[in-house]
Design an enzyme around this catalytic site. Structure first.
Site, mmCIF file in Angstrom:
data_model
loop_
_atom_site.group_PDB
_atom_site.id
_atom_site.type_symbol
_atom_site.label_atom_id
_atom_site.label_comp_id
_atom_site.label_asym_id
_atom_site.label_seq_id
_atom_site.Cartn_x
_atom_site.Cartn_y
_atom_site.Cartn_z
ATOM 1 N N CYS A 158 -37.429 55.687 19.202
ATOM 2 C CA CYS A 158 -38.438 55.201 20.148
ATOM 3 C C CYS A 158 -37.825 54.392 21.289
ATOM 4 C CB CYS A 158 -39.485 54.368 19.418
ATOM 5 S SG CYS A 158 -38.810 53.022 18.426
ATOM 6 N N HIS A 251 -42.200 49.350 24.271
ATOM 7 C CA HIS A 251 -40.784 49.001 24.409
ATOM 8 C C HIS A 251 -40.439 48.972 25.896
ATOM 9 C CE1 HIS A 251 -40.420 49.218 20.205
ATOM 10 N NE2 HIS A 251 -39.634 50.254 20.054
#
Length: 361
Positions: A158, A251
């Site tokens: 990710c 993120h």
């Protein structure tokens, strides 16, 4: 699609499994026909097995509440009900490797969110907008496994989603050296603030194994197929630091880049905004219409405002500016459990269907 494909979710009760469950609600191509988890959950309804551990922002879909959770080790039983499976297991890497092999050898394609097979040479690790051609290595994998339709495909970590697509869009300018610091949400660890109260108002400057993944996995995505295996690219050289921050989803990456060519600001922005791949060209159900957007405001992208861009499947970029040591620097943001996890795997599955690798049994 005339008839929906039947899909199973392995590890359905965990956080990423729950995300798969929500993404499959009303999916135009896929119907969930099996949910499977560890033996301790097997035999319970999904609602009973999850109990108070439902971690999604939206309510548990009605379709799944009364489905009986199957045992992931009863491979043949699960496979009888499925045309393919998503894997979101939370077990040791060796255990996941073995279970994914068992399902593939039972002639059921596995589209995995897990890292266990990311470096298996003939297993494609794909961001569909970047390297959908790597799915061609599946034919070599099937020969090795002795299968006709069973195989394993994976999506990458990710943390790389907020900068690897950006660097891909800039490939023509030949980036050769990259420094990236990622500021990673707690859902990337499968947790929320209720589970992890010590993260409130806190930063932890360590995420086990994450920096190696963040430096090496983009090179595999940018690699090529040679003799039935993926060979990783040599450049750009990437150095990262990965930090856990008190954010639930999203993120963020702060990135510095050196180029062999000398792009202008206008060229870099145009390359981002025009970048598209197989999912956009084929109008796949989960594909963002615009994969990467550039934001002109000085204080964007922000997690609270921008993490759900394109239903969490797009990448937001901002603060592109020249640097005094490197050539250019920017901020990138991606949704770690949508684009970075379950959503990315769903887009891989849609790509595999469109290319003919996944079909009804």
């Amino acid at each position: 699609m005339e008839k929906k494909l039947r899909v199973g979710i392995l590890g359905a009760t965990g956080m990423v499994g729950q995300r798969f469950v929500t993404l499959m609600e009303n999916h135009p191509w896929f119907d969930v026909t099996a949910v499977a988890a560890s033996p301790r959950s097997a035999g319970q309804t999904y609602e009973e097995a999850v109990g108070g551990r439902w971690k999604m922002e939206t309510p548990m879909p009605e379709y799944v509440k009364n489905m009986v959770v199957m045992n992931i080790t009863e491979v043949e039983k699960v496979c009888e009900l499925c045309d393919f499976v998503f894997c979101a297991l939370n077990m040791s890497k060796d255990e996941i490797k073995e279970i994914e092999y068992q399902y593939a050898k039972a002639e059921t394609p596995v589209v995995s969110n897990n890292s266990a097979h990311r470096w298996t040479p003939d297993v494609p690790m794909v961001v569909p907008e970047i390297n959908d051609d790597h799915f061609e290595v599946i034919e070599s994998q099937k020969k090795r496994l002795g299968t006709t339709r069973g195989f394993i495909a994976v999506k990458p970590n990710c943390s790389i989603q907020s900068y690897a697509p950006v660097l891909t869009a800039w490939k023509e300018f030949e980036p050769y050296e990259v420094i990236a610091t990622t500021y990673q949400a707690i859902s990337g660890a499968g947790k929320n603030f209720q589970d992890w109260p010590e993260m409130v108002g806190n930063i932890i400057p360590f995420i086990g194994g994450e920096e190696e993944k963040s430096e090496q996995e983009p090179l595999r995505i940018w690699g090529h197929i040679e003799n039935g295996e993926i060979v990783k690219a040599a450049e750009p050289k990437i150095s990262t630091q990965c930090i856990r921050v008190p954010v639930l989803n999203g993120h963020t990456a702060a990135v510095f880049v050196k180029f062999r060519k000398a792009p202008t600001f206008e060229q870099l922005v145009a390359a981002l905004e025009n970048f598209k791949g197989f999912p956009q060209e084929h109008n796949l159900p989960s594909a963002p219409k615009q994969f990467i957007r550039y934001m002109t405001e000085d204080n964007r992208p922000q997690v609270q405002l921008d993490v759900d861009y394109e239903r969490g499947m797009g990448v937001s970029v901002g603060r592109l500016r020249q640097d005094s040591i490197y050539d250019w620097k920017f901020i990138g943001l991606s949704h770690n459990t949508l684009r970075g996890a379950a959503g990315g795997a769903v887009l891989c599955a849609e790509t595999l269907v469109e290319k003919g690798y996944i079909q009804a049994k």
